[in-house]
Motif scaffolding. Sequence first.
Motif, PDB file in Angstrom:
ATOM      1  N   SER A 107      35.782 -28.653  -9.111  1.00 62.85           N
ATOM      2  CA  SER A 107      36.725 -29.463  -9.887  1.00 62.85           C
ATOM      3  C   SER A 107      36.768 -30.905  -9.413  1.00 62.85           C
ATOM      4  CB  SER A 107      38.127 -28.849  -9.804  1.00 62.85           C
ATOM      5  OG  SER A 107      38.539 -28.720  -8.449  1.00 62.85           O
ATOM      6  N   ASP A 108      36.180 -31.205  -8.253  1.00 64.22           N
ATOM      7  CA  ASP A 108      36.129 -32.581  -7.732  1.00 64.22           C
ATOM      8  C   ASP A 108      34.683 -32.976  -7.422  1.00 64.22           C
ATOM      9  OD1 ASP A 108      35.997 -30.720  -5.631  1.00 64.22           O
ATOM     10  OD2 ASP A 108      36.931 -32.074  -4.185  1.00 64.22           O
ATOM     11  N   PRO A 109      33.879 -33.273  -8.460  1.00 69.00           N
ATOM     12  CA  PRO A 109      32.463 -33.601  -8.225  1.00 69.00           C
ATOM     13  C   PRO A 109      32.256 -34.759  -7.269  1.00 69.00           C
ATOM     14  CG  PRO A 109      32.871 -33.253 -10.567  1.00 69.00           C
ATOM     15  CD  PRO A 109      34.210 -33.288  -9.900  1.00 69.00           C
ATOM     16  N   GLY A 110      33.228 -35.678  -7.183  1.00 69.62           N
ATOM     17  CA  GLY A 110      33.080 -36.811  -6.283  1.00 69.62           C
ATOM     18  C   GLY A 110      32.876 -36.408  -4.835  1.00 69.62           C
ATOM     19  N   ARG A 111      33.417 -35.253  -4.437  1.00 72.13           N
ATOM     20  CA  ARG A 111      33.276 -34.792  -3.051  1.00 72.13           C
ATOM     21  C   ARG A 111      31.813 -34.611  -2.673  1.00 72.13           C
ATOM     22  NH1 ARG A 111      33.809 -29.259  -1.287  1.00 72.13           N
ATOM     23  NH2 ARG A 111      34.621 -28.820  -3.374  1.00 72.13           N
TER      24      ARG A 111
END
Length: 419
Positions: free
Chosen positions: A315-319
Amino acid sequence: MTQRTGSADLPLHGGRVPKWLGDRMTRLGAVMCEAIIHHYGRDELLRRLAQPFWFQSFGAVMGMDWHSSGITTSVVGALKRGLTPLSRELGVHVCGGRGAHSRKTPHELAAIGERVGFDGDALATASRLVAKVDSAAVQDGFDLYLHGFIVTDDGRWVVVQQGMNGDSRVARRYHWLSEGLKSFVDQPHAAIEGQNQGEIINLTDRRAEASRSGQLDLLRTLGPDGIVREFAGLEAAPVPTPDQPLLPHLVMPAHHDVRESDVIMRRLHGNMVAAAERGPSDFSDLLLVPGVGARTVRALALVAEVVHGAPCRFSDPGRFSLAHGGKDRHPFPVPLKVYDETIGVLKSAVAKAKLGRDEELGALKRLDDQSRLVERYVTGPSLKEIVAWEFEQSHLLGGRSVYGWEPAHDPVRTESLKG
């Protein structure tokens, strides 16, 4: 049996992927797919490619801009280059691409079908229908310009295609998987959901069956000229439609930098702590490389999650951009020494697994398991501190971006990042 599985809205970005990154994306993407197939099989690889959040995370861990539309083109291209030489071994074939390459998809499918034994003509028809549904039957303001068709030897497939809305400077990616419903034109999508771009025409909705039948009747009875006359006499009136159930839909922000609000920090801290705890025992030989090994294990923790993680983990591709940075220096320049060691570890692990020796692939699985275990209670540095450290070390790790090689540490720049 066909099902639309999700979509993603992504800000448009120009530019090209430099060769030094594109070549590495090809190698890393291929070996990660090999690891997934080894552990979970070809069908699971298709399911993951059909999940918009996973697909975005996959591109981010490969060093692409974490939020941009360019991930779609670059990942499809990297997989086509990387998996085509392995297609006979893995039984996975990548067709299509951007622009003129997308129009070659039916021919490519027919040729592969003749070689491996599936009905290439039927799949070519499926390719055309999927493109028609998302461009004509569903009119949401996005013009398709990319169509990627990934198919296995047994005829199962996934389609990843992308359209552009030039006015809003946003691209929308559509994912399809060859399991689910029975018709391309009657409710092939579990739902269509996204940011409001104005009224949407969806003739594939089951509630539009009367409209589809009526259009055919009009064509038969009135002909094209009669339809034009009838239409001229109508007054347009908005018709409310009931809500539909939601498909997974990813909406990426316009800002280029990775912010703490874009990352689930407890998961990132879990990745970092797992790398510190599992690394010395599972990757002791790698850690003998001065100044690089421990950082590489941190990247491997994120790569391991892309290989093994459940859908809810993305849910947090930026990670995942914290593994190998980004080509535009967001969140930091690509550390090529780390990137190359990541590829080396994965290639070694997959090669040994083919010989029945799963120790190294097993070590990656334990790295992912440990991340989930410790993230419940660990804490760590802020995202700004992590990024500042990466910039400080970048020149030692072979940091490179589209702007060139990263110079030695600049205290002024680091202080501005911390601020």
